[in-house]
Write an enzyme that holds these catalytic residues in place. Structure first.
Site, PDB file in Angstrom:
ATOM      1  N   ASP A   1       0.855  -1.191   0.000  1.00  0.00           N
ATOM      2  CA  ASP A   1       0.000   0.000   0.000  1.00  0.00           C
ATOM      3  C   ASP A   1       0.891   1.241   0.000  1.00  0.00           C
ATOM      4  OD1 ASP A   1       0.813  -0.567   2.679  1.00  0.00           O
ATOM      5  OD2 ASP A   1      -0.638   0.892   3.403  1.00  0.00           O
TER       6      ASP A   1
ATOM      7  N   GLU B   1       0.085  -0.947   5.717  1.00  0.00           N
ATOM      8  CA  GLU B   1       1.159  -0.442   6.592  1.00  0.00           C
ATOM      9  C   GLU B   1       1.038   1.047   6.824  1.00  0.00           C
ATOM     10  OE1 GLU B   1       5.080   1.128   7.815  1.00  0.00           O
ATOM     11  OE2 GLU B   1       3.930   1.648   6.049  1.00  0.00           O
ATOM     12  N   GLU B   2       0.525   1.767   5.820  1.00  0.00           N
ATOM     13  CA  GLU B   2       0.435   3.226   5.951  1.00  0.00           C
ATOM     14  C   GLU B   2      -0.693   3.627   6.908  1.00  0.00           C
ATOM     15  OE1 GLU B   2       2.770   4.923   5.064  1.00  0.00           O
ATOM     16  OE2 GLU B   2       3.735   3.997   3.340  1.00  0.00           O
TER      17      GLU B   2
HETATM   18 ZN   LIG Z   1       6.916   2.025   4.043  1.00  0.00          ZN
END
Ligand SMILES: [Zn+2]
Length: 478
Positions: free
Chosen positions: A117, A181-182
């Site tokens: 992502d 992850e963001e």
């Molecule tokens: Zn990253």
């Protein structure tokens, strides 16, 4: 007389330590890698990945899961040998993993991870289409080319090539990819971590994104330093809330909700968390010592004596201060929506980055103590996305990792590093005690600023370095 003897002893110890640390200096050789050696197929693989608009939004409902689902087709279509050789598990649009069986089942597996992502581009001006994967001026342009579609594509290109060469790893290797992850990483890497835990897996090591080969960033040091993340600061969001009688702005009470909140925030900013030199930062400075100018070599070889000077020096610049203290950033503030109405409730969010050795709970209690106002509630916001810092393991794999780094960056000393941002690897802390965070790219400050910024792009030579590094790492860590 006693004082003179004491001073002489201090100088002698300093001199001996400086010489001993100086002897650890490695010799270096020149860069031999050329972008021309990059396989056009590998280049296309990254460009295609950039074109997948796997954007993470603040509100998870805004993401386009149809784009995230394209990851499956990208992996199976672009990496046919890998798809034939590995077990593929596509758990959801937000996570998948591959198992590359090793020849020795008695060895614990290793885990290579990345996230696919990316952050959005709202409000940014781009020279090229951020999701075009254009090739221009020696760069592949686009969101995620540095963070971190490059490592995802790079490690798979490396594995695909190794399979083609007939290589079989000794230990079983896992590749794990997350798609959030963001945000928190909970749905991607968090889900995978729970799956691995249920299977009873324990990884001998984990390698994720993190620190880089820093170019011209540390004054008094060689131009290139390979920073290998061995630890990671914790993260927590704290919500400050206070209430008061609202009413018309024409006749405010003595203290308003907004005023009380502002006083609490002012206290938090004025009384910063104490400075501390953690074990991880000591290892970083002592790792740098052999390569510094004489003054830095004396300082970094003698932390027992110069710790206060070093802490003071680090506290002068925000990026350096983040390495030696828990930081608290005021990010969100809310009060009244109308200019003539007093807010009944005022609230703020503190984004806290916690130094190894400290914990989320202790950081929360410290905030309450510093604010010293019972009428301001301080709560952990969204506790599921708060994480304690992750300390360094035994560094059992630091040497083999340095060997892989040295093969690609023979001109850069490799030193342990504390990662001040957070990565998906924190999700795997319960199923591995050895976590390393490294992105095999040479980046200067300007390039680092393009991560999450406009005109993010990766040079062809950097992408080639990434693939070569993962070939070395897959071999030396298998
Ligand atoms: Zn990253």
């Amino acid at each position: 007389m006693v004082v003179i003897i004491f001073l002489c002893a201090v100088v002698l110890v300093c001199a001996v330590r400086t010489v001993v640390f100086g002897m650890k200096r490695r010799t270096f050789s020149a860069d031999t890698l050329k972008a021309a050696a990059l396989d056009p197929k590998d280049l296309e693989r990254l460009r295609k990945l950039v074109r997948i608009k796997s954007v993470s939004h603040q509100n998870p409902e805004d993401r386009d899961l149809a784009e995230f689902r394209k990851i499956k087709g990208w992996i199976t279509g672009e990496y046919p040998r890998l798809a034939r050789t590995c077990e593929l598990h596509f758990e959801s649009p937000l996570c998948c993993y591959l198992i590359w069986k090793g020849s020795n089942p008695s060895l614990k597996p290793g885990l290579f991870c990345a996230h696919y992502d990316v952050v959005g581009t709202e409000g940014q001006r781009w020279t090229m289409d951020p999701f075009g994967g254009d090739l221009f001026d020696g760069y592949v342009w686009g969101r995620g080319t540095l963070d971190t579609k490059c490592t995802m594509a790079g490690m798979l290109c490396a594995a695909e090539a190794l399979i083609g060469e007939g290589f079989v790893p000794e230990r079983t290797l896992y590749f794990a990819f997350g798609g959030d992850e963001e945000q928190t990483g909970n749905e991607g890497a968090g889900t995978l971590s729970r799956i691995f835990e249920e299977k009873g897996l324990f990884f001998d090591y984990v390698l994720d994104e993190g620190s880089i080969v820093a170019k011209d960033m540390i004054p008094g040091m060689p131009a290139h330093i390979a920073l290998i993340g061995i630890a990671e600061k914790g993260i927590a969001k704290f919500r400050l809330k206070t209430a008061c009688t609202g009413g018309h702005a024409a006749h405010p009470p003595r203290v308003t909700a907004a005023g009380r909140l502002a006083r609490a925030l002012y206290r938090l900013e004025r009384k910063k968390a104490p400075l501390g030199l953690t074990k991880e930062v000591r290892l970083f400075l002592e790792g740098l010592a052999p390569y510094g100018s004489l003054a830095l070599r004396i300082l970094f070889s003698n932390l027992w004596l110069f710790k206060p000077v070093i802490l003071l020096f680090f506290s002068l610049k925000p990026k350096m201060a983040a390495v030696v203290r828990t930081t608290r950033s005021i990010t969100v503030m809310r009060g009244s929506d109308k200019d003539n109405v007093l807010p009944q409730n005022a609230e703020a969010i503190i984004n806290c980055r916690i130094l190894p050795g400290d914990t989320v709970i202790r950081a929360l209690e410290t905030c309450r103590r510093v604010i010293k106002d019972r009428r301001v509630e301080v709560l952990a916001d969204d506790p599921g996305s708060n994480f304690d810092p992750k300390r360094a393991g035994s560094l059992k794999y630091f040497k083999p990792l340095c060997a892989a780094v040295g093969a690609v960056f023979p001109y850069a000393p490799a030193v342990p590093h504390l990662v001040t941002a957070t990565t998906d690897s924190k999700q795997y802390a319960d199923i591995s005690s050895e976590i390393y965070r490294f992105v095999p790219l040479v980046l200067d400050e300007e390039e680092v600023d393009r991560i999450h910024g406009s005109d993010e792009r990766i040079s062809l030579i950097n992408y080639y370095r990434c693939i070569v590094f993962f070939k070395e790492a897959l071999r030396s860590l298998s």
